[in-house]
Scaffold this motif. Structure first.
Motif, PDB file in Angstrom:
ATOM      1  N   TYR A   1       0.743  -1.257   0.045  1.00 54.07           N
ATOM      2  CA  TYR A   1      -0.076  -0.006  -0.025  1.00 54.07           C
ATOM      3  C   TYR A   1       0.783   1.151   0.047  1.00 54.07           C
ATOM      4  N   TYR A   2       1.695   1.347   1.033  1.00 56.00           N
ATOM      5  CA  TYR A   2       2.587   2.348   1.099  1.00 56.00           C
ATOM      6  C   TYR A   2       3.951   2.768   0.236  1.00 56.00           C
ATOM      7  N   GLN A   3       4.351   1.602  -0.161  1.00 53.98           N
ATOM      8  CA  GLN A   3       5.506   1.496  -1.455  1.00 53.98           C
ATOM      9  C   GLN A   3       4.863   1.479  -2.801  1.00 53.98           C
TER      10      GLN A   3
ATOM     11  N   SER B   1       1.782   5.832  -6.399  1.00 58.89           N
ATOM     12  CA  SER B   1       0.909   5.942  -7.722  1.00 58.89           C
ATOM     13  C   SER B   1       0.084   6.894  -7.678  1.00 58.89           C
ATOM     14  N   ILE B   2      -0.697   7.260  -6.655  1.00 54.52           N
ATOM     15  CA  ILE B   2      -1.556   8.407  -6.247  1.00 54.52           C
ATOM     16  C   ILE B   2      -0.998   9.675  -6.680  1.00 54.52           C
TER      17      ILE B   2
ATOM     18  N   ARG C   1     -10.397   6.277 -11.628  1.00 54.79           N
ATOM     19  CA  ARG C   1     -10.106   4.660 -11.887  1.00 54.79           C
ATOM     20  C   ARG C   1      -9.160   4.236 -10.970  1.00 54.79           C
ATOM     21  N   VAL C   2      -8.049   4.994 -10.846  1.00 52.68           N
ATOM     22  CA  VAL C   2      -7.128   4.463 -10.121  1.00 52.68           C
ATOM     23  C   VAL C   2      -7.406   4.670  -8.482  1.00 52.68           C
TER      24      VAL C   2
ATOM     25  N   ASN D   1      -8.059   0.757  -7.752  1.00 49.94           N
ATOM     26  CA  ASN D   1      -6.762   0.437  -7.029  1.00 49.94           C
ATOM     27  C   ASN D   1      -6.394   0.605  -5.634  1.00 49.94           C
ATOM     28  N   VAL D   2      -6.778   1.838  -5.244  1.00 48.16           N
ATOM     29  CA  VAL D   2      -5.852   2.420  -4.007  1.00 48.16           C
ATOM     30  C   VAL D   2      -7.373   2.195  -2.862  1.00 48.16           C
ATOM     31  N   LYS D   3      -8.659   2.804  -3.243  1.00 45.95           N
ATOM     32  CA  LYS D   3      -9.290   2.659  -1.963  1.00 45.95           C
ATOM     33  C   LYS D   3      -9.835   1.214  -1.654  1.00 45.95           C
TER      34      LYS D   3
END
Length: 235
Positions: free
Chosen positions: A153-155, A160-161, A212-213, A217-219
């Motif tokens: 998540y963090y690396q 990417s965000i 979309r990201v 992906n992230v959320k």
């Protein structure tokens, strides 16, 4: 502990020097004293390891609680930023849909074309993670699956965000540059300029990509990580 070892070592020395005891008695007493020393050292090491492990896991628990709160804030921030993209895209699409006749009509009637401005900044909270990682304590997390999810998540996701937001902001500033370059022209001419409209078109595309990201992906990873942390804390 050092005093105990010294005390029993002195007993061994006295036993060896004691002329009143037979060799068998001396050996028996020495073995007993050695056993006491070994037992005491082993017990001390065990207690120290247990205490250190307990302290490490307390630090992990505090870290995970803080991380859970960070992740909840991340989800809220992602929703806010997503709303910013959606609202901006609506405004940009309205500009792109304006024909020359519509622009002429707007400015003849003293109207204005609204150009949305929403610059995207830091979304993911990384302070607690970076502090724990830089202190070399990430290894304290015993659940390997959870540790890998946190690192991923963090690396990977957090950078990417920042990257997709940076690309978006770069295109937004290209629009500002174009506005400055054409300051001596009317807004009607600016909004009719094909290059300017193409830049706005890319802004819309980037905004949709970033949504979309965020959403795909992230959320979902943030939500899943919150569940994994809660599961670990409730063990």
């Amino acid at each position: 502990m050092q005093e105990e070892i010294t005390k029993h070592s002195e007993k061994i020395y006295k036993t060896v020097k004691n002329s009143e005891h037979t060799l068998g008695e001396k050996v028996k007493e020495i073995i007993i004293e050695i056993f006491i020393i070994v037992f005491a050292v082993t017990l001390s090491i065990g207690l120290h390891s247990w205490s250190e492990h307990k302290h490490q896991q307390e630090e992990v628990s505090i870290f995970l609680n803080n991380l859970k709160n960070d992740l909840k804030d991340d989800v809220k921030s992602l929703n806010i930023e997503k709303g910013g993209y959606q609202e901006s895209n609506i405004g940009y699409e309205k500009i792109l849909a304006l024909t020359t006749l519509q622009l002429d009509s707007i400015y003849k009637s003293k109207g204005k074309v609204n150009f949305p401005i929403y610059s995207h900044g830091q979304v993911i909270n990384i302070g607690n993670y970076e502090g724990f990682k830089s202190s070399g304590k990430i290894g304290y997390i015993e659940d390997e699956k959870l540790k890998q999810k946190i690192l991923n998540y963090y690396q990977i996701l957090a950078p990417s965000i920042s990257e997709v937001d940076k690309i978006y902001n770069d295109f937004l500033f290209k629009c500002f540059d174009k506005m400055i370059e054409n300051a001596d022209k009317s807004e009607e001419q600016l909004y009719s300029d094909p290059k300017f409209k193409k830049t706005i078109e890319f802004l819309v595309r980037l905004g949709k990509n970033n949504i979309r990201v965020y959403d795909q992906n992230v959320k979902p990873e943030a939500v899943e990580l919150i569940k994994e942390i809660e599961k670990e804390l409730n063990k």
